[in-house]
Design an enzyme around this catalytic site. Structure first.
Site, PDB file in Angstrom:
ATOM      1  N   GLU A   1      45.916   9.936  78.984  1.00 47.64           N
ATOM      2  CA  GLU A   1      46.208   8.902  78.198  1.00 47.64           C
ATOM      3  C   GLU A   1      46.749   9.502  76.961  1.00 47.64           C
ATOM      4  O   GLU A   1      47.686   9.074  76.264  1.00 47.64           O
ATOM      5  CB  GLU A   1      44.927   8.155  77.843  1.00 47.64           C
ATOM      6  CG  GLU A   1      45.191   7.204  76.678  1.00 47.64           C
ATOM      7  CD  GLU A   1      43.873   6.259  76.098  1.00 47.64           C
ATOM      8  OE1 GLU A   1      42.851   6.302  77.307  1.00 47.64           O
ATOM      9  OE2 GLU A   1      43.966   5.882  75.307  1.00 47.64           O
TER      10      GLU A   1
ATOM     11  N   ARG B   1      77.851   5.632  57.485  1.00 54.61           N
ATOM     12  CA  ARG B   1      77.631   5.358  55.988  1.00 54.61           C
ATOM     13  C   ARG B   1      78.179   6.221  54.953  1.00 54.61           C
ATOM     14  O   ARG B   1      78.071   7.551  54.951  1.00 54.61           O
ATOM     15  CB  ARG B   1      75.909   5.233  55.808  1.00 54.61           C
ATOM     16  CG  ARG B   1      75.605   4.871  54.274  1.00 54.61           C
ATOM     17  CD  ARG B   1      75.969   3.424  54.284  1.00 54.61           C
ATOM     18  NE  ARG B   1      75.324   2.918  52.606  1.00 54.61           N
ATOM     19  CZ  ARG B   1      75.479   1.765  52.333  1.00 54.61           C
ATOM     20  NH1 ARG B   1      76.101   0.759  53.242  1.00 54.61           N
ATOM     21  NH2 ARG B   1      74.916   1.212  51.029  1.00 54.61           N
TER      22      ARG B   1
END
Ligand SMILES: Cc1cc2nc3c(=O)[nH]c(=O)nc-3n(C[C@H](O)[C@H](O)[C@H](O)COP(=O)(O)OP(=O)(O)OC[C@H]3O[C@@H](n4cnc5c(N)ncnc54)[C@H](O)[C@@H]3O)c2cc1C
Length: 368
Positions: free
Chosen positions: A231, A257
């Protein structure tokens, strides 16, 4: 896998994030393509693969730009259902695996309770044997896939344990949705991971058939501890892959940008920041892959997995902060994926064992 995520997942994530769940049809589609049974035996519809196949699933799903979608899927495939092949009887596997692999039975893992999370041995939900059933009473919280799930891998106390050995007397159960005395008391409202549903669950004398005890009575803590390395490695993979995607998105944004007459990508301050983050991610990737290889080879890996989980999830959060910063105001807008990433990734230093608990585990191995 990547082509599937690009074509059939990413275009829908905004809708699923807004709905707070992923649709049943998506689970079935994952099942149809074989993605829900990568490691399960072929006789139950699985692909008979290994842990590294699951790592690929985790990495690619996490690139869909919704942490919640990846989290929901990987809780099903990696954080709950593998316990069935690890500890389940043949009858249990025969009963549940085909539905799990087909995406008809969605799985959840129920350990955490309102009063305890990190301290798993302090859980108080009780399971008392009465003839051929265990009657379960208590509550669970923060359970992913808990609202719409079908099969819950639940930890409950069957024995008292002692003050010195609190972890004794915990057992695991396979609990089906719809049993009397089992209710989803709340759907929880979260900061991020919005496409994954998270529940608080209540059990009042809920009769679970004795044949649904998973593994050995009283050994649930040890069983859960053994599965935690899988996990935690997967949690690290999900954080790392989502952060890699966010960094790529940021680089693309800096190229596009313009400010002060040139693309932001020309600014050395920003280029160096990207270089540092890319280096951190590469280091995290090396740690995570190393831990995954050890786990896949069946070797002792608690320290390595804890280091990988700690480092990768902390790095991913540094990436989140800087990715938002380098997007300027747009980084704060819902329509930009880095905004969602920053909310989602915050979870990963908390769930599957917090950073503090990872440090505890590592330190214990250093000092003992
Ligand atoms: C969105 C979401 C999904 C989740 N999904 C699931 C799920 O599907 N199934 C499930 O069972 N659980 C799930 N969890 C629970 C998650 O694993 C726990 O939140 C986590 O283990 C931490 O437990 P806690 O929240 O009780 O925090 P606590 O244990 O109360 O910890 C609070 C703080 O104290 C620190 N702390 C605790 N002990 C120590 C110590 N010994 N030394 C130093 N610091 C310490 C912690 O690191 C943390 O910062 C989920 C949680 C979230 C938020």
């Amino acid at each position: 896998m990547r082509a599937f995520v690009d074509k059939e997942v990413t275009p829908h994530v905004a809708e699923w994030e807004a709905a707070g769940r992923i649709p049943r049809s998506f689970w079935k589609r994952l099942g149809e393509l074989g993605f829900l049974g990568l490691e399960f035996p072929t006789e139950f519809g699985g692909a008979g693969g290994d842990f590294l196949a699951s790592i690929v699933l985790g990495e690619e799903m996490a690139r869909c730009r919704s942490g919640g979608v990846a989290f929901s899927v990987l809780v099903h495939t990696d954080m709950s259902s593998p316990w069935l092949t690890r500890y389940g009887t043949e009858a249990q596997q025969r009963k549940y695996l085909p539905g799990i692999v087909a995406g008809e039975t969605v799985c959840a893992l129920g350990i955490t309770e309102p009063g305890t999370g990190s301290d798993m041995a302090a859980l108080t939900t009780r399971a008392v044997r009465h003839g051929d059933v265990y009657r379960i009473t208590g509550s669970k919280t923060f359970i992913t896939n808990g609202v719409y799930g079908d099969l819950y891998f639940l930890a409950a106390r069957t024995g008292s344990g002692t003050a010195q050995r609190r972890h004794e007397g915990i057992s695991m159960f396979l609990v089906e949705r719809g049993l009397p005395g089992f209710t989803v008391s709340r759907k929880l409202d979260k900061t991020g991971m919005r496409a994954s549903d998270t529940a608080e669950l209540a059990f009042q004398d809920c009769p679970v058939p004795a044949e649904n005890l998973l593994g050995v009575e009283g050994r649930g803590f040890q069983q859960l501890a053994a599965g935690l390395q899988r996990e935690r490695t997967m949690a690290a993979v999900l954080a790392l892959a989502a952060a890699s995607q966010a960094l790529e998105d940021t680089v693309a944004y800096l190229r596009e940008r313009h400010a002060f007459g040139e693309p932001l990508a020309q600014r050395q301050a920003l280029r160096h920041r990207i270089a540092d983050l890319a280096t951190d991610l590469e280091a995290a990737r090396a740690l995570v892959y190393h831990a995954a290889m050890l786990y896949a080879a069946g070797e002792e890996c608690v320290k390595e997995v804890s280091m990988a989980k700690l480092f990768a999830t902390e790095v991913a959060n540094r990436v989140a902060y800087q990715a938002v910063q380098m997007h300027g105001g747009y980084g704060y807008m819902r329509e930009f994926p880095v905004e969602g990433f920053a909310r989602d990734v915050r979870l990963w230093t908390i769930a599957s064992g917090t950073s503090e608990i990872m440090r505890e585990i590592i330190a214990r191995r250093i000092f003992e």
